[in-house]
Design an enzyme around this catalytic site. Structure first.
Site, PDB file in Angstrom:
ATOM      1  CB  CYS A 186      -0.911   0.002   1.226  1.00 39.24           C
ATOM      2  SG  CYS A 186      -1.889   1.521   1.358  1.00 39.24           S
TER       3      CYS A 186
ATOM      4  CG  ASP B  98      -2.241  -3.723  -0.161  1.00 41.24           C
ATOM      5  OD1 ASP B  98      -2.802  -3.710   0.953  1.00 41.24           O
ATOM      6  OD2 ASP B  98      -2.020  -2.696  -0.828  1.00 41.24           O
TER       7      ASP B  98
END
Length: 120
Positions: free
Chosen positions: A35, A42
């Site tokens: 992210c 992520d």
């Protein structure tokens, strides 16, 4: 690694049946990126569904291409569309859909779908 460098990891091979429309689906179950806002990892599943024209995607090269996102800070929407753009550029399919099904983070899961259809 720049986007241009990363896209050079992709390889293709000749479609063995270019006279026929048929679907190929590749699923990357262990997709990871970072992210760009929080720096947190992520995780998700990327599904590539396409109708090849004259070229097909080579899987080992596709794996290395997908792994190259591991340390990149990129939003879900951007990475899904970038994957579609890079794959369409290299294999020029008749149709392609890339779906990113991202794992729960902060109580939300996200699904991003990007589509391409060759204009005739």
């Amino acid at each position: 690694m720049t986007q241009e460098q990363q896209s050079t990891l992709l390889e293709t091979f000749e479609n063995p049946n270019p006279e026929r429309d048929y679907r190929i689906e590749h699923t990357c179950h262990e997709f990871t990126s970072v992210c760009p806002k929080t720096g947190q990892p992520d995780f998700g599943t990327i599904i590539i569904d396409y109708v090849p024209d004259t070229l097909c995607l080579e899987l080992k090269a596709l794996k290395f291409y997908m792994q190259a996102f591991r340390n990149q800070g990129i939003f879900y929407e951007a990475v899904t569309n970038r994957i579609l753009d890079d794959l369409v550029t290299v294999c020029k399919p008749r149709q392609m859909t890339v779906t990113g099904n991202y794992n729960v983070r902060g109580g939300f899961s996200s699904i991003v779908t990007a589509e391409y259809t060759k204009r005739v």
